[in-house]
Enzyme design. Structure first.
Site, short mmCIF file in Angstrom:
data_model
loop_
_atom_site.label_atom_id
_atom_site.label_comp_id
_atom_site.label_asym_id
_atom_site.label_seq_id
_atom_site.Cartn_x
_atom_site.Cartn_y
_atom_site.Cartn_z
N TRP A 102 0.83 -1.30 -0.13
CA TRP A 102 0.07 -0.02 -0.11
C TRP A 102 0.81 1.20 -0.21
O TRP A 102 0.52 2.21 -0.74
CB TRP A 102 -1.03 0.09 1.20
N ASP A 170 -2.19 6.00 6.35
CA ASP A 170 -3.20 5.16 5.86
C ASP A 170 -3.43 4.33 6.98
O ASP A 170 -2.65 3.39 7.25
CB ASP A 170 -2.75 4.54 4.66
N LYS A 194 -12.33 -2.58 5.88
CA LYS A 194 -11.24 -3.59 6.72
C LYS A 194 -11.83 -3.49 8.22
O LYS A 194 -12.45 -4.64 8.67
CB LYS A 194 -9.89 -3.03 6.80
C1 LIG Z 1 -7.20 -2.41 1.63
C2 LIG Z 1 -6.14 -1.32 1.70
C3 LIG Z 1 -6.15 -0.45 0.87
C4 LIG Z 1 -6.83 -0.15 -0.40
O1 LIG Z 1 -8.03 0.17 -0.32
P1 LIG Z 1 -9.09 0.39 -1.31
O2 LIG Z 1 -10.66 0.91 -0.49
O3 LIG Z 1 -9.42 -0.90 -2.00
O4 LIG Z 1 -8.83 1.29 -2.22
C5 LIG Z 1 -5.31 0.61 1.06
N1 LIG Z 1 -4.46 0.74 2.38
C6 LIG Z 1 -4.45 -0.39 2.98
C7 LIG Z 1 -3.67 -0.31 4.33
C8 LIG Z 1 -5.54 -1.42 2.99
O5 LIG Z 1 -5.34 -2.27 3.60
#
Ligand SMILES: *Cc1c(COP(=O)(O)O)cnc(C)c1O
Length: 360
Positions: A102, A170, A194
């Protein structure tokens, strides 16, 4: 009703109570005679839903009105681009910590916008640890990192000391899983699917003062944070149903006792599994370095790929789902987010213990 033990990485388990609540009010939302999906996002009823969700998020994070909560489409992945697009001015440099997947994707987007510097990386060991030696330039446009790598199973157990440099994180896969000083961040973003809701909405929590660092007024309207701050995520139609679901998860989390209480259970869940690994004479091997192990995504290997395939097949048959590692790394992974009950993790531990007994 036959609910499985859900260890998927995302979309992932939701609290049963939340799904039941949504089911109960699906046909007739609070006496409105329609479902929440069918009403105007400008209605008073919906305004109350989104405003309550916003307030609850700030309350759970222990943040004040110095912050704005945005509900945006495009997933966490769109934030990879929006952040440099808004905050990486010409001549400035954005700093990133690369812990794989990511953050690597976020860096790739930033590079398209301007000067980008990776100040630390764990690529030398397959992103199996969290780098600690961080030299942050006080003039950096911002420092970006990923608090939890969903795929590699690593997690920051500290907040990087960025001084006056805006800290951007993030938190998609560990948002609201633990207490921390959330006021240290200038911008936090998390794809809801998540840890806090269904897919379809990305929650962005931004310090209002961050807008002063924006590249200006000529940005594309939908990609300009100012648009969403000024219009309270109502410039266009927000992801109405996912926002409602996030709101229900926030209420559930408040009933639970907030982030502090869920953290206690998250700690117990992670300890149960990692202790089992550490006492398995090497049969189960956590892939992350010990001080970098994720409490949300437990990634692990068995002695052979054949045994891993057998474990996943046996587990599926017994109602333990989502244990296959990400296709890019193989092995196994148990995602044990907020909504995964302690009992599910206990049942998984029993299953793994038995599996070793029969196959070790
Ligand atoms: C799943 C995830 C993403 C991507 O998320 P999307 O909503 O599918 O764009 C980005 N960063 C992390 C840490 C993730 O686990």
């Amino acid at each position: 009703m036959n609910r499985v033990h859900n260890f998927f990485a995302g979309p992932a388990a939701l609290p049963l109570e939340v799904i039941q609540e949504a089911q109960k009010e699906l046909l007739d939302f609070q006496g409105s005679g329609m479902s929440i999906m069918e009403m105007s996002h400008r209605s008073k009823t919906y305004d109350n839903v989104i405003e309550t969700a916003r307030k609850d998020i700030l309350e759970l994070l222990n943040l004040t009105d110095d912050h704005t909560v945005m509900f945006l489409g495009g997933g966490a992945s769109t934030q990879f681009a929006m952040i440099p697009y808004n905050f990486l001015k010409e001549g400035a440099t954005a700093e990133y910590i690369d812990t794989g997947t990511w953050s690597t994707k976020a860096i790739k987007e930033a590079k398209k916008m301007g000067n980008t510097k990776v100040i630390a990386s764990s690529e030398d060991k397959g992103f199996s640890y969290i780098p600690r030696d961080l030299q942050i330039d006080e003039n950096a446009a911002y420092l970006h990192y990923t608090s939890n790598n969903t795929i590699k199973g690593t997690q920051f157990h500290f907040i990087p000391e960025a001084g006056n440099v805006p800290l951007i994180c993030d938190m998609s896969s560990d948002f609201m899983s633990r207490e921390m000083d959330y006021s240290k961040f200038s911008l936090i973003y998390a794809g809801a699917q998540k840890n806090i809701g269904p897919a379809g909405v990305c929650v962005v929590v931004m310090k209002n003062s961050m807008l002063e660092r924006s590249r200006g007024a000529d940005l594309f309207t939908m990609l300009n944070y100012k648009t969403h701050v000024d219009k309270k995520s109502m410039f266009n139609t927000p992801p109405a149903f996912p926002v409602y679901m996030v709101g229900l998860v926030m209420k559930w989390l408040k009933r639970y006792g907030g982030v502090a209480e869920i953290e206690k259970v998250n700690n117990r869940k992670a300890k149960l599994i990692y202790d089992l690994f550490d006492n398995s004479d090497g049969f189960f091997r956590a892939t992350a370095a010990e001080d970098s192990r994720s409490k949300m995504n437990v990634t692990f290997r068995l002695p052979t790929e054949e045994l891993e395939a057998k474990a996943i097949a046996d587990a599926t048959e017994k109602g333990f789902l989502g244990l296959k590692g990400h296709r890019s790394v193989g092995g196994m992974r148990a995602s044990i987010y907020n909504a995964v009950p302690y009992e599910s993790v206990e049942a998984l531990a029993d299953f793994l213990t038995d599996f070793q007994k029969n196959n070790g």
